[in-house]
Enzyme design. Structure first.
Site, PDB file in Angstrom:
ATOM      1  N   LYS A   9       0.878  -1.179   0.000  1.00 20.13           N
ATOM      2  CA  LYS A   9       0.000   0.000   0.000  1.00 20.13           C
ATOM      3  C   LYS A   9       0.912   1.225   0.000  1.00 20.13           C
ATOM      4  O   LYS A   9       1.180   1.812   1.048  1.00 20.13           O
ATOM      5  CB  LYS A   9      -0.913  -0.014   1.232  1.00 20.13           C
ATOM      6  N   PRO A  10       1.438   1.583  -1.159  1.00 18.72           N
ATOM      7  CA  PRO A  10       2.415   2.673  -1.230  1.00 18.72           C
ATOM      8  C   PRO A  10       1.732   4.032  -1.348  1.00 18.72           C
ATOM      9  O   PRO A  10       0.853   4.223  -2.186  1.00 18.72           O
ATOM     10  CB  PRO A  10       3.171   2.362  -2.516  1.00 18.72           C
TER      11      PRO A  10
END
Ligand code: PMP
Length: 304
Positions: A155-156
């Site tokens: 989950k960047p």
């Protein structure tokens, strides 16, 4: 302005007292990763349960590893800090929890190599993420970032520009939400949620190899469908027209929970109402997350 306590660099502090530099790489380049976790208030049991806490931190550490963001906490320490934070805030309502690990160095290059890592957790009450019973969606003209551009199983922070562009396009065109296709045209996911279709008695969802985030809600929905509702679940690629032809379509995610989709590209899905199976799954999921289903209580971490 926030009245809540946050966890910042190992300490519990007033959220409003935290200052982050305008030079930080997280702000300038989106060099960070995060999680979205929910804790559900169970009024009958007077208990706040954090749902699948450990899995969220396992995924966060997986994101950190892929992005070279090293934070000095184990999964147990992260779980304990989260429970302590909720306790100190004395929440007696359903809460959304947001841990963020990021690069805080201030030099000019967009480098993940620097060893200047920071970690914080903030939280807020959140009953419903979006006050809608059903969603009218469109296929986005933006394609989902693929794993060789930005790692799909993380989950960047920066990767959410892709999500935001799709949601913006949907909103500007009068839809509630967007659905991404992969670069080769397969149905992928929503900007912040996974997708399922229900057709001829089977629940179908894209496989991890189609560049989706492997959602924790997706996993739970598959468990519930198979084990509790006796519905066959198939993980396989889905083509665009299958969405139009589906009996039911729904999104899943921590924030969105289970959200029925009733229209795709102005084509009515099923009978144009939230589907029976979608609603049954939603009800079961909510009961599991609230700590009301004995066999799943081990997934709920009590705060009090
Ligand atoms: N896909 C994306 C891109 C997301 O941001 C999210 C939200 N975390 C999901 C799917 C759903 O994942 P989860 O069920 O773990 O919240």
């Amino acid at each position: 302005m926030s009245e809540y306590l946050a966890f910042y660099q190992g300490e519990f502090v007033k959220e409003d007292s935290i200052k982050i530099s305008i030079r930080s790489k997280a702000f300038n380049y989106g060099l960070g990763c995060f999680e979205g976790i929910r804790a559900y208030w169970n009024e009958e049991k007077k208990q706040l349960y954090v749902f699948r806490l450990k899995e969220h931190y396992e995924r966060l550490l997986q994101s950190c590893k892929a992005l070279n963001i090293n934070i000095p906490f184990t999964i147990d320490q992260l779980c304990n800090a989260t429970v302590e934070l909720l306790k100190r805030n004395n929440f007696k309502t359903t809460v959304y929890i947001r841990p963020v690990a990021y690069k805080s160095s201030e030099n000019l290059s967009p480098s993940l190599y620097d060893d200047d890592n920071s970690f914080l957790i903030y939280c807020q009450p959140l009953e419903r993420f979006i006050e809608k019973e059903a969603f009218r969606v469109c296929i986005s003209s933006w394609r989902r970032i693929s794993d060789n551009m930005i790692p799909a199983r993380t989950k960047p922070t920066g990767g959410y520009l892709n999500s935001a562009l799709a949601s913006l396009e949907a909103a500007l065109n009068g839809y509630d939400e967007a659905i991404f296709l992969t670069e080769d045209g397969k149905v992928c996911e929503g900007p912040g949620e996974n997708i399922f279709i229900y057709k001829n008695g089977k629940l179908i969802t894209p496989p991890a190899s189609d560049n989706i985030l492997e959602g924790i809600t997706r996993d739970m929905v598959m468990k519930i469908a198979k084990n509790d509702l006796n519905i066959e679940v198939v993980e396989r690629s889905i083509s665009r027209t299958e969405l139009y032809a589906a009996d039911e379509v729904f999104f899943t995610g921590t924030a969105m929970e289970v959200a029925p989709v009733i229209e795709v590209d102005r084509r009515i899905v099923g009978n144009g109402k939230p589907g029976e199976v979608s609603l049954k799954i939603r009800e079961y999921l909510m009961n599991a997350a609230m700590g009301n289903i004995e066999k799943y209580i081990y997934m709920c971490t009590p705060v009090y």
